[in-house]
Design a protein around this motif. Structure first.
Motif, PDB file in Angstrom:
ATOM      1  N   LEU A 100       0.829  -1.251   0.117  1.00  0.00           N
ATOM      2  CA  LEU A 100      -0.056  -0.164   0.002  1.00  0.00           C
ATOM      3  C   LEU A 100       0.885   1.175  -0.005  1.00  0.00           C
ATOM      4  N   VAL A 101       2.097   1.115   0.304  1.00  0.00           N
ATOM      5  CA  VAL A 101       2.803   2.385   0.269  1.00  0.00           C
ATOM      6  C   VAL A 101       3.188   2.748  -1.244  1.00  0.00           C
ATOM      7  N   PRO A 102       2.859   3.877  -1.389  1.00  0.00           N
ATOM      8  CA  PRO A 102       2.858   4.338  -2.992  1.00  0.00           C
ATOM      9  C   PRO A 102       4.259   4.388  -3.719  1.00  0.00           C
ATOM     10  N   ARG A 103       4.211   3.830  -4.892  1.00  0.00           N
ATOM     11  CA  ARG A 103       5.277   3.496  -5.624  1.00  0.00           C
ATOM     12  C   ARG A 103       5.908   4.721  -6.218  1.00  0.00           C
ATOM     13  N   ASP A 104       7.337   4.802  -6.010  1.00  0.00           N
ATOM     14  CA  ASP A 104       8.170   5.838  -6.826  1.00  0.00           C
ATOM     15  C   ASP A 104       8.261   5.756  -8.223  1.00  0.00           C
ATOM     16  N   PRO A 105       7.685   6.789  -8.936  1.00  0.00           N
ATOM     17  CA  PRO A 105       7.712   6.554 -10.521  1.00  0.00           C
ATOM     18  C   PRO A 105       9.101   6.268 -10.862  1.00  0.00           C
ATOM     19  N   GLU A 106       9.983   6.784 -10.407  1.00  0.00           N
ATOM     20  CA  GLU A 106      11.389   6.360 -10.764  1.00  0.00           C
ATOM     21  C   GLU A 106      11.787   4.994 -10.597  1.00  0.00           C
ATOM     22  N   ASP A 107      11.156   4.118  -9.814  1.00  0.00           N
ATOM     23  CA  ASP A 107      11.747   2.608  -9.686  1.00  0.00           C
ATOM     24  C   ASP A 107      11.884   1.771 -10.915  1.00  0.00           C
ATOM     25  N   ASP A 108      11.098   2.251 -11.870  1.00  0.00           N
ATOM     26  CA  ASP A 108      10.886   1.231 -13.046  1.00  0.00           C
ATOM     27  C   ASP A 108      11.969   1.816 -13.784  1.00  0.00           C
ATOM     28  N   ARG A 109      12.924   2.687 -13.629  1.00  0.00           N
ATOM     29  CA  ARG A 109      13.815   3.240 -14.798  1.00  0.00           C
ATOM     30  C   ARG A 109      15.089   2.413 -14.665  1.00  0.00           C
ATOM     31  N   ASP A 110      15.936   2.346 -15.605  1.00  0.00           N
ATOM     32  CA  ASP A 110      17.074   1.742 -15.926  1.00  0.00           C
ATOM     33  C   ASP A 110      18.337   2.482 -14.957  1.00  0.00           C
ATOM     34  N   VAL A 111      19.157   1.812 -14.670  1.00  0.00           N
ATOM     35  CA  VAL A 111      20.263   2.297 -13.929  1.00  0.00           C
ATOM     36  C   VAL A 111      21.440   2.020 -14.565  1.00  0.00           C
ATOM     37  N   ILE A 112      22.491   3.170 -14.388  1.00  0.00           N
ATOM     38  CA  ILE A 112      23.853   2.823 -14.980  1.00  0.00           C
ATOM     39  C   ILE A 112      24.839   3.051 -13.952  1.00  0.00           C
ATOM     40  N   ILE A 113      25.530   2.091 -13.652  1.00  0.00           N
ATOM     41  CA  ILE A 113      26.558   2.153 -12.275  1.00  0.00           C
ATOM     42  C   ILE A 113      27.936   2.169 -13.011  1.00  0.00           C
ATOM     43  N   GLU A 114      28.840   3.123 -12.477  1.00  0.00           N
ATOM     44  CA  GLU A 114      30.236   3.184 -13.195  1.00  0.00           C
ATOM     45  C   GLU A 114      31.098   2.649 -11.964  1.00  0.00           C
ATOM     46  N   ILE A 115      31.934   1.780 -12.271  1.00  0.00           N
ATOM     47  CA  ILE A 115      33.050   1.179 -11.109  1.00  0.00           C
ATOM     48  C   ILE A 115      34.185   1.430 -11.819  1.00  0.00           C
ATOM     49  N   ARG A 116      35.067   2.228 -10.984  1.00  0.00           N
ATOM     50  CA  ARG A 116      36.427   2.560 -11.487  1.00  0.00           C
ATOM     51  C   ARG A 116      37.559   2.151 -10.322  1.00  0.00           C
ATOM     52  N   ALA A 117      38.549   1.636 -10.773  1.00  0.00           N
ATOM     53  CA  ALA A 117      39.547   1.385  -9.872  1.00  0.00           C
ATOM     54  C   ALA A 117      40.355   2.717  -9.141  1.00  0.00           C
ATOM     55  N   GLY A 118      40.450   3.591 -10.378  1.00  0.00           N
ATOM     56  CA  GLY A 118      41.049   4.938  -9.654  1.00  0.00           C
ATOM     57  C   GLY A 118      42.589   4.572  -9.328  1.00  0.00           C
ATOM     58  N   THR A 119      42.850   5.122  -8.230  1.00  0.00           N
ATOM     59  CA  THR A 119      44.251   5.282  -7.855  1.00  0.00           C
ATOM     60  C   THR A 119      44.253   4.143  -6.442  1.00  0.00           C
ATOM     61  N   GLY A 120      45.523   3.549  -6.701  1.00  0.00           N
ATOM     62  CA  GLY A 120      45.601   2.262  -5.704  1.00  0.00           C
ATOM     63  C   GLY A 120      45.964   1.042  -6.355  1.00  0.00           C
ATOM     64  N   GLY A 121      46.407   1.020  -7.696  1.00  0.00           N
ATOM     65  CA  GLY A 121      46.989  -0.145  -8.101  1.00  0.00           C
ATOM     66  C   GLY A 121      46.209  -1.364  -8.070  1.00  0.00           C
ATOM     67  N   ASP A 122      47.053  -2.313  -7.697  1.00  0.00           N
ATOM     68  CA  ASP A 122      46.210  -3.663  -7.875  1.00  0.00           C
ATOM     69  C   ASP A 122      45.296  -3.976  -6.894  1.00  0.00           C
ATOM     70  N   GLU A 123      45.376  -3.393  -5.546  1.00  0.00           N
ATOM     71  CA  GLU A 123      44.331  -3.469  -4.481  1.00  0.00           C
ATOM     72  C   GLU A 123      43.004  -2.952  -5.116  1.00  0.00           C
ATOM     73  N   ALA A 124      43.022  -1.661  -5.720  1.00  0.00           N
ATOM     74  CA  ALA A 124      41.938  -1.025  -6.060  1.00  0.00           C
ATOM     75  C   ALA A 124      41.153  -1.823  -7.185  1.00  0.00           C
ATOM     76  N   ALA A 125      42.114  -2.454  -8.331  1.00  0.00           N
ATOM     77  CA  ALA A 125      41.493  -3.562  -9.068  1.00  0.00           C
ATOM     78  C   ALA A 125      40.780  -4.669  -8.666  1.00  0.00           C
ATOM     79  N   ILE A 126      41.346  -5.341  -7.554  1.00  0.00           N
ATOM     80  CA  ILE A 126      40.870  -6.306  -6.700  1.00  0.00           C
ATOM     81  C   ILE A 126      39.585  -5.673  -6.301  1.00  0.00           C
ATOM     82  N   PHE A 127      39.572  -4.683  -5.499  1.00  0.00           N
ATOM     83  CA  PHE A 127      38.444  -4.290  -4.927  1.00  0.00           C
ATOM     84  C   PHE A 127      37.201  -3.932  -5.710  1.00  0.00           C
ATOM     85  N   VAL A 128      37.607  -3.281  -7.028  1.00  0.00           N
ATOM     86  CA  VAL A 128      36.567  -3.180  -7.944  1.00  0.00           C
ATOM     87  C   VAL A 128      35.910  -4.197  -8.629  1.00  0.00           C
TER      88      VAL A 128
END
Length: 157
Positions: A100-128
């Protein structure tokens, strides 16, 4: 509060039955946008109507078990049955409140998530890599579709 919920649930059930009648109408072209909209609405309301039906069934079963409590031979069994039915009724009540809680109209939209390693070398790549797997599992558990747009794997995965 319970009366308000019952009125809202009754309106939802009537709307669902109206959608069912519209979909059964042969005048609607099954390739039209209107038909697809009706099918989406119907599918959206199907789980809540199933729970409403289960709720009404449990309410009638509770009334029957309460009437059996006057019989001394059936009293113990009726009390046990009443406890289990009340537990299920409470669970359904919570589920129905969520619907019964009203739905958010944005709930049915697509999502794009960008994940980048950034700085940190190999540890950042493993974390990503771990982060991507975590999001992918979450999406699979919630029946979302994961479509990697692009990736640049390293020697570490």
């Amino acid at each position: 509060m319970l009366k308000n919920i019952n009125e809202k649930l009754l309106k939802i059930k009537e709307y669902y039955n109206g959608l069912q009648n519209q979909l059964a109408d042969t005048a609607i072209d099954q390739t039209s946008k209107e038909y697809l909209r009706l099918v989406r609405e119907y599918k959206k309301y199907e789980p809540i109507v199933q729970r409403i039906d289960e709720w009404t069934k449990i309410c009638s079963e509770l009334e029957q078990t309460r009437s059996l409590q006057s019989d001394p031979e059936m009293r113990d069994m009726a009390l046990q049955e009443e406890k289990s039915l009340q537990a299920r009724q409470e669970q359904l009540h919570l589920e129905l409140e969520d619907f019964l809680v009203p739905r958010d109209p944005e709930d049915d939209r697509d999502v794009i998530i960008e994940i980048r390693a950034g700085t940190g070398g190999d540890e950042a790549a493993i974390f990503v890599g771990d982060l991507f797997r975590m999001y992918s599992r979450f999406a699979a558990d919630n029946k979302f579709i994961v479509e990697p747009y692009s990736s640049h794997p390293t020697g570490l995965g």
